[in-house]
Design a protein around this motif. Structure first.
Motif, mmCIF file in Angstrom:
data_model
loop_
_atom_site.group_PDB
_atom_site.id
_atom_site.type_symbol
_atom_site.label_atom_id
_atom_site.label_comp_id
_atom_site.label_asym_id
_atom_site.label_seq_id
_atom_site.Cartn_x
_atom_site.Cartn_y
_atom_site.Cartn_z
ATOM 1 N N ILE A 1 -10.615 4.361 4.128
ATOM 2 C CA ILE A 1 -10.888 3.362 3.988
ATOM 3 C C ILE A 1 -8.635 2.653 4.615
ATOM 4 O O ILE A 1 -8.224 1.609 4.420
ATOM 5 N N GLY A 2 -7.842 3.730 4.627
ATOM 6 C CA GLY A 2 -7.019 3.291 4.833
ATOM 7 C C GLY A 2 -6.107 4.661 6.137
ATOM 8 O O GLY A 2 -6.083 5.372 5.894
ATOM 9 N N TYR A 3 -4.947 3.694 5.930
ATOM 10 C CA TYR A 3 -3.584 4.760 6.541
ATOM 11 C C TYR A 3 -2.239 4.734 6.316
ATOM 12 O O TYR A 3 -2.154 2.968 6.191
ATOM 13 N N ILE A 4 -1.164 5.312 6.464
ATOM 14 C CA ILE A 4 0.081 5.269 7.143
ATOM 15 C C ILE A 4 0.749 5.438 8.126
ATOM 16 O O ILE A 4 1.521 5.326 8.657
ATOM 17 N N ARG A 5 0.241 6.507 8.644
ATOM 18 C CA ARG A 5 0.823 7.482 9.942
ATOM 19 C C ARG A 5 2.509 7.164 10.038
ATOM 20 O O ARG A 5 2.714 6.712 11.458
ATOM 21 N N GLN A 6 3.457 7.785 9.223
ATOM 22 C CA GLN A 6 4.150 7.692 9.487
ATOM 23 C C GLN A 6 5.290 9.179 8.989
ATOM 24 O O GLN A 6 4.690 9.779 7.935
ATOM 25 N N LEU A 7 6.126 9.231 9.678
ATOM 26 C CA LEU A 7 7.081 10.373 9.922
ATOM 27 C C LEU A 7 8.072 9.908 8.798
ATOM 28 O O LEU A 7 8.766 9.107 8.997
ATOM 29 N N ALA A 8 8.100 10.064 7.396
ATOM 30 C CA ALA A 8 9.351 9.954 6.383
ATOM 31 C C ALA A 8 10.420 10.465 6.691
ATOM 32 O O ALA A 8 10.156 12.356 6.203
ATOM 33 N N ALA A 9 11.744 10.395 6.937
ATOM 34 C CA ALA A 9 12.952 11.163 6.758
ATOM 35 C C ALA A 9 13.318 10.592 5.497
ATOM 36 O O ALA A 9 13.770 9.768 6.104
ATOM 37 N N ILE A 10 13.715 11.813 4.439
ATOM 38 C CA ILE A 10 14.310 11.453 3.107
ATOM 39 C C ILE A 10 15.536 12.240 2.729
ATOM 40 O O ILE A 10 15.966 12.523 3.048
ATOM 41 N N ASP A 11 15.915 11.875 1.734
ATOM 42 C CA ASP A 11 17.331 11.970 1.488
ATOM 43 C C ASP A 11 16.893 12.697 0.240
ATOM 44 O O ASP A 11 15.908 13.023 0.070
ATOM 45 N N LYS A 12 17.854 13.468 -0.599
ATOM 46 C CA LYS A 12 18.090 14.334 -1.415
ATOM 47 C C LYS A 12 17.351 13.576 -2.999
ATOM 48 O O LYS A 12 16.322 14.003 -3.850
ATOM 49 N N ASN A 13 16.696 12.433 -2.800
ATOM 50 C CA ASN A 13 16.428 11.676 -4.571
ATOM 51 C C ASN A 13 15.117 10.457 -3.931
ATOM 52 O O ASN A 13 14.489 10.552 -4.897
ATOM 53 N N GLY A 14 15.187 11.123 -2.339
ATOM 54 C CA GLY A 14 13.216 10.203 -2.611
ATOM 55 C C GLY A 14 13.781 9.112 -1.813
ATOM 56 O O GLY A 14 12.235 8.313 -1.503
ATOM 57 N N LYS A 15 14.759 8.753 -1.484
ATOM 58 C CA LYS A 15 14.460 7.679 -0.656
ATOM 59 C C LYS A 15 14.517 7.380 0.965
ATOM 60 O O LYS A 15 14.981 8.092 1.650
ATOM 61 N N ILE A 16 13.395 6.296 1.562
ATOM 62 C CA ILE A 16 13.490 6.585 3.264
ATOM 63 C C ILE A 16 14.436 6.863 3.510
ATOM 64 O O ILE A 16 15.608 5.307 3.549
ATOM 65 N N LEU A 17 15.026 6.883 4.574
ATOM 66 C CA LEU A 17 16.439 6.520 5.570
ATOM 67 C C LEU A 17 15.326 6.368 6.693
ATOM 68 O O LEU A 17 16.226 5.211 6.869
ATOM 69 N N ILE B 1 8.847 14.120 5.866
ATOM 70 C CA ILE B 1 7.285 14.493 5.295
ATOM 71 C C ILE B 1 6.523 13.717 6.771
ATOM 72 O O ILE B 1 6.719 12.663 6.416
ATOM 73 N N PRO B 2 5.380 14.594 6.893
ATOM 74 C CA PRO B 2 4.266 13.499 7.012
ATOM 75 C C PRO B 2 3.179 12.775 6.377
ATOM 76 O O PRO B 2 2.953 13.298 5.519
ATOM 77 N N PHE B 3 3.072 11.423 6.234
ATOM 78 C CA PHE B 3 1.679 10.279 5.365
ATOM 79 C C PHE B 3 0.666 10.083 6.650
ATOM 80 O O PHE B 3 1.311 9.684 7.551
ATOM 81 N N LEU B 4 -0.312 10.773 6.455
ATOM 82 C CA LEU B 4 -1.574 10.281 7.692
ATOM 83 C C LEU B 4 -2.518 8.918 6.574
ATOM 84 O O LEU B 4 -2.799 7.725 6.944
ATOM 85 N N ASN B 5 -3.331 9.683 6.310
ATOM 86 C CA ASN B 5 -5.030 8.805 6.145
ATOM 87 C C ASN B 5 -4.891 8.441 4.653
ATOM 88 O O ASN B 5 -4.387 9.517 3.764
ATOM 89 N N VAL B 6 -5.298 7.673 3.985
ATOM 90 C CA VAL B 6 -6.004 7.514 2.920
ATOM 91 C C VAL B 6 -7.104 7.214 2.763
ATOM 92 O O VAL B 6 -7.503 6.644 3.470
ATOM 93 N N TYR B 7 -7.890 7.947 1.289
ATOM 94 C CA TYR B 7 -9.288 8.134 1.406
ATOM 95 C C TYR B 7 -9.503 7.235 -0.575
ATOM 96 O O TYR B 7 -8.963 6.951 -1.560
ATOM 97 N N ALA B 8 -10.878 6.859 0.215
ATOM 98 C CA ALA B 8 -11.397 6.949 -1.721
ATOM 99 C C ALA B 8 -11.740 8.026 -2.267
ATOM 100 O O ALA B 8 -12.059 9.144 -1.271
#
Length: 269
Positions: free
Chosen positions: A71-87, A114-121
Motif C-alpha cells: 500500500i505504500g513506500y518509504i524507499r530511503q536509506l537513513a543515516a542516523i545518530d546513536k539516539n535515532g535522529k535522522i541526519l 538503515i534501509p527502509f523500503l515498502n509498507v504493507y497492510a
C-alpha cells in the motif's frame, strides 16, 4: 518465489544497480504510482507517517507470507545518530553508487545506516501495518496506541555500527574485511532462496588491476597514459552491494555478497 518476495528482491535490486538507466526509474515509478508515499520522522527513526497518521515501528516481525497488500513506500536509506535522529536520507530512486558509498562521509556523526523500503497492510487485521526495514518485515501501529508492553524497533540491534561493518580490502578488491577477518569472494553462486538474514550494505563501485587485484584510485583511472606505461594492464570493475547470511552456514565462515547483480559466496580465509 511469491509476489511479496519478488517485491523485496526488486527493491533490493534498486539499491544494488542504483538506477543505471532512466527506463528502469520510469518503470518503478509507474509500478508504484498508486501507492502512498510515507515519510520517516526525522527526530525518531522508529516512526513514520502514512496518510497523515503517525505509526511506530515495533520489534515484532512477520514472514513474507504474512504480508497483505502493498500500500505504500518509504524507499530511503537513513543515516542516523546513536539516539535515532535522522541526519541524512538518500532517496533510493535518485541514489547513485557514489552517493550511497559516501553516505557516511556526508553525515560523519552517523552511527548507523538503515534501509527502509515498502509498507504493507496486515492480511487479516486493520490495527497495524507492516514496514520493510533492514531486510525484515516489522509491524507498525498507530503511535497513539503504543502501550508500555509494546517493544519498539531497536535500530541499534538490527544494523551493525558503521565502524564494525564489512569493507573492501584496500589491498585486494576481491576480498572483504570485517574487523580482523578476511573473506575471499569466490566464483560460487548463491540463489535468492539460499539467502538468510540481511547483514550489511557496501554500495561500492571498484575498479582494480586484474593481476595485482589492487583497487585503482580515481587519479589512476582519470590519468592519461601518455607514454604507454599501462599498456596491457587488465582492469576489472566490481559493483559491490549488499551482504546476507547463507542458510545453513555460520556467517563467521562464509557470507553471500552481491557483485555485479549476482550473489557469490565469500569464504573466510
Amino acid at each position: 518465489m511469491n509476489k511479496k518476495r519478488i517485491m523485496f528482491v526488486l527493491f533490493t535490486f534498486i539499491i544494488c544497480v542504483a538506477f543505471t538507466g532512466c527506463s528502469l526509474q520510469n518503470k518503478i515509478k509507474e509500478y508504484s504510482s498508486d501507492k502512498e508515499q510515507c515519510y520517516l520522522n526525522t527526530e525518531n527513526v522508529t516512526q513514520f507517517s502514512y496518510k497523515g497518521n503517525d505509526y511506530t515501528i515495533l520489534a515484532d516481525t512477520v514472514s513474507n507470507g504474512g504480508l497483505g497488500e502493498w500500500i505504500g513506500y518509504i524507499r530511503q536509506l537513513a543515516a542516523i545518530d546513536k539516539n535515532g535522529k535522522i541526519l541524512l536520507q538518500e532517496n533510493v530512486e535518485a541514489a547513485t553508487f557514489q552517493s550511497l558509498a559516501d553516505l557516511a562521509e556526508k553525515a560523519p556523526e552517523a552511527a548507523y545506516i538503515i534501509p527502509f523500503l515498502n509498507v504493507y497492510a496486515a492480511p487479516n487485521a486493520d490495527d497495524y501495518l507492516i514496514v520493510d526495514v533492514n531486510g525484515g518485515y516489522h509491524k507498525a501501529i498507530l503511535s497513539e496506541n503504543i502501550k508500555d508492553s509494546d517493544t519498539i524497533f531497536d535500530f541499534k540491534g538490527t544494523e551493525k555500527p558503521i565502524n564494525g561493518s564489512f569493507e573492501i580490502n584496500p589491498e585486494n578488491a576481491t576480498q572483504l574485511l570485517c574487523g580482523e577477518v578476511v573473506y575471499q569472494v569466490t566464483a560460487d553462486i548463491v540463489s535468492d532462496d539460499e539467502l538468510g538474514s540481511y547483514i550489511d550494505i557496501l554500495a561500492k563501485n571498484v575498479t582494480f588491476d586484474t593481476e595485482t587485484k589492487k583497487p585503482l584510485s580515481k587519479k589512476d583511472l582519470s590519468s592519461i597514459d601518455w607514454y604507454g606505461e599501462n599498456n596491457g594492464q587488465g582492469r576489472e570493475q566490481w559493483i559491490y552491494t549488499d551482504i546476507y547470511e547463507i542458510y545453513g552456514i555460520d556467517k563467521s565462515e562464509a557470507v553471500a555478497v552481491k557483485v555485479n547483480n549476482q550473489y557469490y559466496i565469500a569464504k573466510r580465509q
